[in-house]
Each structure stands twice: as structure tokens, then as C-alpha cells.
Design a protein around this motif. Structure first.
Motif, PDB file in Angstrom:
ATOM      1  N   GLY A 118       0.820  -1.218   0.000  1.00 11.78           N
ATOM      2  CA  GLY A 118       0.000   0.000   0.000  1.00 11.78           C
ATOM      3  C   GLY A 118       0.848   1.259   0.000  1.00 11.78           C
ATOM      4  N   ALA A 119       2.192   1.124  -0.193  1.00 11.33           N
ATOM      5  CA  ALA A 119       3.080   2.293  -0.151  1.00 11.33           C
ATOM      6  C   ALA A 119       2.808   3.218  -1.333  1.00 11.33           C
ATOM      7  N   GLU A 120       3.199   4.470  -1.171  1.00 11.42           N
ATOM      8  CA  GLU A 120       3.104   5.431  -2.276  1.00 11.42           C
ATOM      9  C   GLU A 120       4.284   5.188  -3.229  1.00 11.42           C
ATOM     10  N   PRO A 121       4.050   5.393  -4.543  1.00 12.47           N
ATOM     11  CA  PRO A 121       5.185   5.287  -5.462  1.00 12.47           C
ATOM     12  C   PRO A 121       6.181   6.427  -5.170  1.00 12.47           C
ATOM     13  N   PRO A 122       7.484   6.260  -5.369  1.00 12.21           N
ATOM     14  CA  PRO A 122       8.120   5.084  -5.955  1.00 12.21           C
ATOM     15  C   PRO A 122       8.475   4.000  -4.936  1.00 12.21           C
ATOM     16  N   ARG A 123       8.230   4.260  -3.614  1.00 12.23           N
ATOM     17  CA  ARG A 123       8.549   3.222  -2.622  1.00 12.23           C
ATOM     18  C   ARG A 123       7.723   1.960  -2.898  1.00 12.23           C
ATOM     19  N   LEU A 124       6.539   2.142  -3.493  1.00 11.93           N
ATOM     20  CA  LEU A 124       5.691   1.006  -3.870  1.00 11.93           C
ATOM     21  C   LEU A 124       6.470  -0.011  -4.713  1.00 11.93           C
ATOM     22  N   THR A 125       7.211   0.504  -5.687  1.00 13.45           N
ATOM     23  CA  THR A 125       7.971  -0.383  -6.580  1.00 13.45           C
ATOM     24  C   THR A 125       8.996  -1.188  -5.781  1.00 13.45           C
ATOM     25  N   THR A 126       9.721  -0.498  -4.895  1.00 13.43           N
ATOM     26  CA  THR A 126      10.735  -1.181  -4.087  1.00 13.43           C
ATOM     27  C   THR A 126      10.090  -2.236  -3.197  1.00 13.43           C
ATOM     28  N   GLU A 127       8.977  -1.875  -2.564  1.00 10.97           N
ATOM     29  CA  GLU A 127       8.333  -2.844  -1.659  1.00 10.97           C
ATOM     30  C   GLU A 127       7.772  -4.033  -2.430  1.00 10.97           C
ATOM     31  N   ALA A 128       7.211  -3.775  -3.596  1.00  8.29           N
ATOM     32  CA  ALA A 128       6.690  -4.885  -4.411  1.00  8.29           C
ATOM     33  C   ALA A 128       7.834  -5.823  -4.812  1.00  8.29           C
ATOM     34  N   ARG A 130      10.665  -6.284  -3.244  1.00  7.55           N
ATOM     35  CA  ARG A 130      11.121  -7.041  -2.058  1.00  7.55           C
ATOM     36  C   ARG A 130      10.174  -8.209  -1.780  1.00  7.55           C
ATOM     37  N   ALA A 131       8.860  -7.944  -1.895  1.00  5.87           N
ATOM     38  CA  ALA A 131       7.883  -9.023  -1.669  1.00  5.87           C
ATOM     39  C   ALA A 131       8.067 -10.125  -2.714  1.00  5.87           C
ATOM     40  N   LEU A 132       8.313  -9.731  -3.960  1.00  5.30           N
ATOM     41  CA  LEU A 132       8.496 -10.724  -5.022  1.00  5.30           C
ATOM     42  C   LEU A 132       9.757 -11.566  -4.791  1.00  5.30           C
ATOM     43  N   ARG A 133      10.788 -10.921  -4.202  1.00  6.04           N
ATOM     44  CA  ARG A 133      12.032 -11.666  -3.905  1.00  6.04           C
ATOM     45  C   ARG A 133      11.735 -12.832  -2.952  1.00  6.04           C
ATOM     46  N   GLY A 134      10.759 -12.622  -2.046  1.00  6.15           N
ATOM     47  CA  GLY A 134      10.389 -13.682  -1.110  1.00  6.15           C
ATOM     48  C   GLY A 134       9.410 -14.693  -1.692  1.00  6.15           C
ATOM     49  N   LEU A 135       8.905 -14.429  -2.886  1.00  6.88           N
ATOM     50  CA  LEU A 135       7.884 -15.314  -3.472  1.00  6.88           C
ATOM     51  C   LEU A 135       8.416 -16.186  -4.606  1.00  6.88           C
ATOM     52  N   VAL A 181      17.664  -4.574  -8.861  1.00  6.09           N
ATOM     53  CA  VAL A 181      18.970  -5.093  -8.428  1.00  6.09           C
ATOM     54  C   VAL A 181      19.103  -4.926  -6.912  1.00  6.09           C
ATOM     55  N   ALA A 182      18.705  -3.774  -6.388  1.00  2.40           N
ATOM     56  CA  ALA A 182      18.812  -3.523  -4.944  1.00  2.40           C
ATOM     57  C   ALA A 182      17.906  -4.459  -4.146  1.00  2.40           C
ATOM     58  N   ALA A 183      16.846  -4.960  -4.768  1.00  8.55           N
ATOM     59  CA  ALA A 183      15.914  -5.863  -4.072  1.00  8.55           C
ATOM     60  C   ALA A 183      16.374  -7.320  -4.119  1.00  8.55           C
ATOM     61  N   GLY A 184      17.526  -7.593  -4.783  1.00  7.85           N
ATOM     62  CA  GLY A 184      18.053  -8.959  -4.769  1.00  7.85           C
ATOM     63  C   GLY A 184      17.842  -9.721  -6.062  1.00  7.85           C
TER      64      GLY A 184
END
Ligand SMILES: C[S@@+](CC[C@H](N)C(=O)[O-])C[C@H]1O[C@@H](n2cnc3c(N)ncnc32)[C@H](O)[C@@H]1O
Length: 255
Positions: A118-128, A130-135, A181-184
Motif C-alpha cells: 500500500g506504499a506510495e510510489p516510488p517506494r511502492l515499486t521497491t516494496e513490491a 522485495r515481496a516478489l524476492r520472497g515469493l 537489483v537492490a531488491a536482490g
């Protein structure tokens, strides 16, 4: 249901709910299928067309799509049944943030970052990301479609786009890939929708309702539909056309 209670049709001419051509979809599927994923997860799947095509290309693979939109999920289930895939795919009507999802070998998140945060962009992109890295399972792939600025928007374009549009909502393409890249992840393939794909998508997005409106000028929903269509068309043609891009990033997770 009487004629005046029927809602206008939507999105029936679109194969995908994104600016994505058949040739680009085919090459995405070919690359994804070459990895022989056993499991496919589609976050914010809509009717999950890309996922279904991967399941057709990889016999035995199983898919899970998650979305809030029951109508689009029903379209996905119908398409799955018509292609003999009903026993290999499930479409879950829930929020991706609430669903207990197992990591999968291939994860799609196509123009659906907001399904993961639910973050505001552009943090939304980073959080998404990070979540995808765990999925995604080790050695798997994520296909991530998200927005980027093709060039910095002018104040006039921003004013025409959507309420409170900001120049810092998106990065350029390089910044978007840096976030992945920063998200892994490492980028395996970087591609962007071209103008033809955008025009096909934006026209298809409106066309059902434009035709319906022309045939139902006195319908109780006609005025509301006309206003919505005019607002969206103006937002595209005066605001984000040739400014907002969509990138399709095929990503491999790294430690
Ligand atoms: C632009 S559409 C993209 C659909 C599909 N990925 C495609 O490319 O055809 C974004 C989708 O995200 C879904 N969505 C929004 N919030 C969501 C959430 N919290 N959980 C799951 N899906 C969500 C919407 O219902 C919509 O179908």
C-alpha cells in the motif's frame, strides 16, 4: 436483468490488461517455459492470460492467480476450462497482501505492484520487488512489469495525468532496474512497451464502452460512462502518452 440494469461491457477486445503485443508475449512465454517451471504464481493476475499460456507450454506445471476482481477471475477460469487447464490452475479472489502464498518457480507481477504493497510510489515499486524476492524459489524467475518515465514529464502533462500526479512517482528505466537489483535480483531481460502496444492497449481499454455508449445514449449509466471515458482519454492523450512507459523485466533472484 432488464436492458437498463446491464452494465457496459469492458476489456473484451484486450488479450492482456497491459500494453503487451502478441509477439512480445510469445517471446516472454518462450523464455519462461524454457526454464520448465513446476509452479507459476500470478500476482494481480486479472484473467491471467500469460500464466495460462505458460501452463499450456509447460505440461504438468501448476498455476495460482490472485486478484480482487471477481469478474476478471471468472474470465480466467472460463478460459482455463476451455483450454483443458482447469485442474492445473486456481484463481483466488483475495488480496495478494492477505493471501498465504507459497514461493513459485515463475512469478508474474504485471502492472500490479499495488497488489503487494500500500506504499506510495516510488517506494511502492521497491516494496513490491522485495515481496516478489520472497515469493520466488531459488533459481526461479520473476516477470515484473512496472511504470517508468520515458522522459521527465512537463508540469502541464503532470496536471493532465491523474489527480496529484508527481514527477517523482517513477524513475527512468535505469532507476527502475536499479531498484530490482537492490531488491536482490539480476536482470535477465529488459524490454519496454512500444507506442503500438500502448495505442492498442489504450484503444482496447475504452473501445467496448465507446461502442456501447454510442448505442445507448439514454441509458441511466450513459452520462457517467461518457464522463469516465472522456476523463481517461484526456489523461492519456494530454498527459502520459509517450511519457509514461511500461517495462517488462525478467529477473533472476540472487543472494
Ligand atoms: C492493470 S491490472 C493487470 C492485470 C494482469 N496482471 C495483466 O497484466 O493482465 C492490475 C490488477 O491488479 C489487481 N489488484 C489490485 N489490488 C490487488 C490486490 N490487493 N490483490 C490482488 N490483486 C489486486 C486488479 O484487480 C487488477 O486486475
Amino acid at each position: 436483468m432488464t436492458e437498463s440494469q446491464k452494465l457496459p461491457p469492458r476489456l473484451t477486445t484486450l488479450s492482456f490488461h497491459s500494453p503487451l503485443s502478441e509477439p512480445r508475449a510469445a517471446s516472454l512465454i518462450e523464455r519462461a517455459a524454457a526454464e520448465a517451471p513446476s509452479t507459476v504464481l500470478d500476482i494481480g493476475c486479472g484473467w491471467g492470460e500469460l500464466m495460462l499460456r505458460v501452463l499450456e507450454a509447460v505440461p504438468g506445471a501448476r498455476g495460482t492467480g490472485v486478484d480482487l476482481n471477481g469478474e476478471d477471475l471468472a474470465r480466467g477460469r472460463t478460459n482455463a476450462a476451455a483450454r483443458g487447464l482447469a485442474d492445473r490452475v486456481e484463481f483466488l479472489e483475495k488480496s495478494a497482501t492477505d493471501a498465504a502464498l507459497d514461493p513459485a518457480d515463475l512469478v508474474f507481477c504485471l502492472s500490479a505492484s499495488h497488489a503487494l504493497s500500500g506504499a506510495e510510489p516510488p517506494r511502492l515499486t521497491t516494496e513490491a520487488l522485495r515481496a516478489l524476492r520472497g515469493l520466488v524459489t531459488p533459481g526461479g524467475r520473476v516477470v515484473f512489469a512496472d511504470g517508468y518515465w520515458q522522459r521527465p514529464p512537463t508540469p502541464q502533462e503532470l496536471g493532465a495525468m491523474w489527480p496529484d500526479a508527481r514527477a517523482d512517482e517513477y524513475d527512468g528505466l535505469a532507476g527502475l532496474v536499479d531498484r530490482a537489483v537492490a531488491a536482490g535480483f539480476r536482470p535477465v531481460w529488459i524490454e519496454t512497451a512500444n507506442r503500438d502496444e500502448w495505442e492498442t492497449f489504450e484503444s482496447g481499454y475504452q473501445s467496448d464502452q465507446e461502442v456501447w455508449l454510442a448505442g445507448h445514449p439514454d441509458h441511466p449509466l450513459a452520462e457517467e460512462t461518457r464522463e469516465k471515458l472522456d476523463r481517461h482519454r484526456s489523461s492519456w492523450l494530454r498527459g502520459y502518452r509517450d511519457v509514461l512507459g511500461i517495462a517488462y523485466l525478467t529477473l533472476v533472484p540472487v543472494d
